[in-house]
Scaffold this active site. Sequence first.
Site, mmCIF file in Angstrom:
data_model
loop_
_atom_site.group_PDB
_atom_site.id
_atom_site.type_symbol
_atom_site.label_atom_id
_atom_site.label_comp_id
_atom_site.label_asym_id
_atom_site.label_seq_id
_atom_site.Cartn_x
_atom_site.Cartn_y
_atom_site.Cartn_z
ATOM 1 N N HIS A 10 -3.465 -2.201 -7.000
ATOM 2 C CA HIS A 10 -2.762 -0.951 -7.251
ATOM 3 C C HIS A 10 -3.744 0.062 -7.812
ATOM 4 O O HIS A 10 -4.464 -0.232 -8.773
ATOM 5 C CB HIS A 10 -1.605 -1.167 -8.226
ATOM 6 C CG HIS A 10 -0.540 -2.061 -7.681
ATOM 7 N ND1 HIS A 10 0.339 -2.758 -8.474
ATOM 8 C CD2 HIS A 10 -0.217 -2.389 -6.407
ATOM 9 C CE1 HIS A 10 1.163 -3.463 -7.711
ATOM 10 N NE2 HIS A 10 0.840 -3.250 -6.455
ATOM 11 N N THR A 33 -9.320 -5.818 -0.230
ATOM 12 C CA THR A 33 -10.190 -6.340 0.834
ATOM 13 C C THR A 33 -11.230 -5.344 1.322
ATOM 14 O O THR A 33 -12.251 -5.737 1.874
ATOM 15 C CB THR A 33 -9.341 -6.759 2.055
ATOM 16 O OG1 THR A 33 -8.690 -5.585 2.587
ATOM 17 C CG2 THR A 33 -8.287 -7.793 1.653
ATOM 18 N N ASP A 62 0.827 -1.229 0.000
ATOM 19 C CA ASP A 62 0.000 0.000 0.000
ATOM 20 C C ASP A 62 0.849 1.263 0.000
ATOM 21 O O ASP A 62 0.392 2.319 0.433
ATOM 22 C CB ASP A 62 -0.954 0.041 1.213
ATOM 23 C CG ASP A 62 -1.760 -1.221 1.381
ATOM 24 O OD1 ASP A 62 -2.295 -1.701 0.371
ATOM 25 O OD2 ASP A 62 -1.844 -1.738 2.510
#
Length: 339
Positions: free
Chosen positions: A43, A254, A13
């Site tokens: 991404h 997620t 991240d």
Amino acid sequence: MPSYIVVGGQWGDEGKGSVMAYLAMKDGPEVIVRGGVGTNAGHSVFINGKKYAVRQLPTGFMQTKARLLVGAGVLVDPIVFFHELEALKDFNVAHRVGIDYRCAIIENKHKELDRTNGYLHGKIGTTGSGCGPANADRVMRRAELAKDIEGLKPYLTDVAAEVNDNLDEGKLVLVEGTQGFGLSLYYGTYPYVTSKDTTASAIASDVGIGPTRVDEVVVVFKSFPTRVGAGPFPTEMSQEEAEKLGLVEYGTVTGRRRRVGWFDLDFARYSARLNGATMIALTMLDKYDRDAFGVTDYDKLPKKAKEFVEEIEEHVGVPVALIKTGPELEHIIDRREMI
């Protein structure tokens, strides 16, 4: 022309997608190739205010002259692959993409196991995308490969051969990694890691590039590192503190809220050393110093932001060559010619 490898230096991240997108448009590579694990990393890229999120294809998809490749070390989920071909049709992706015929396939059984296994999904906090079980099957020599999937046949190629042919011809090759150094199966916070190594060396192997063919290694750090899922995070701050600083983020794959921490200089130095970093890309500097938002000239950065950059360079020992000051492609300071 050189080859660049771009990898994450923290817990994932870090904003690798935005860095890849900038390099793809600025430097005009003929080939953009993805290494890494599989579809368990997302991404994100902002183009003209619109957010694009990719999990399977290279993040530099917006460079429409480039061949887009997925290396043999990457797991392929055909469902995700075809979804992205449709989602990115405005960029003519389907006519430019190639998947190595040796890529292992993520099957439904792998996703089901990943989501129902109490240890993997519950304790470790995996994404449930099936990557761990699929890599386990690959190690056990029982995985399906891309060459076994009828629908993928129009897209199959020998990625390693293509990449090396292009390097032989002096063409620029841009290589993209996934996740972050702290999630490496070997060097991360085991067992709270992903299912393979994530360092630049491993990414080179994923796409079939030997170590002597890598010219630049760009390690991406975020001003406030984040982590999704369980595992050690020594500099983690409380959710309340993160909220006060306006640092509320959610994972691309997620949707889980990311844990946020303070920048760890010692960890960054270790990460840069093991990745063989030749330059650092620092993202979200505008989160560290709001007055840095949108600045594209290093000399015009506010004092607080500039001191932070200089502290990183001094402690890590690697120049900060690229600095993101906002989400859009143009929100960047490129210092490569100055260092």
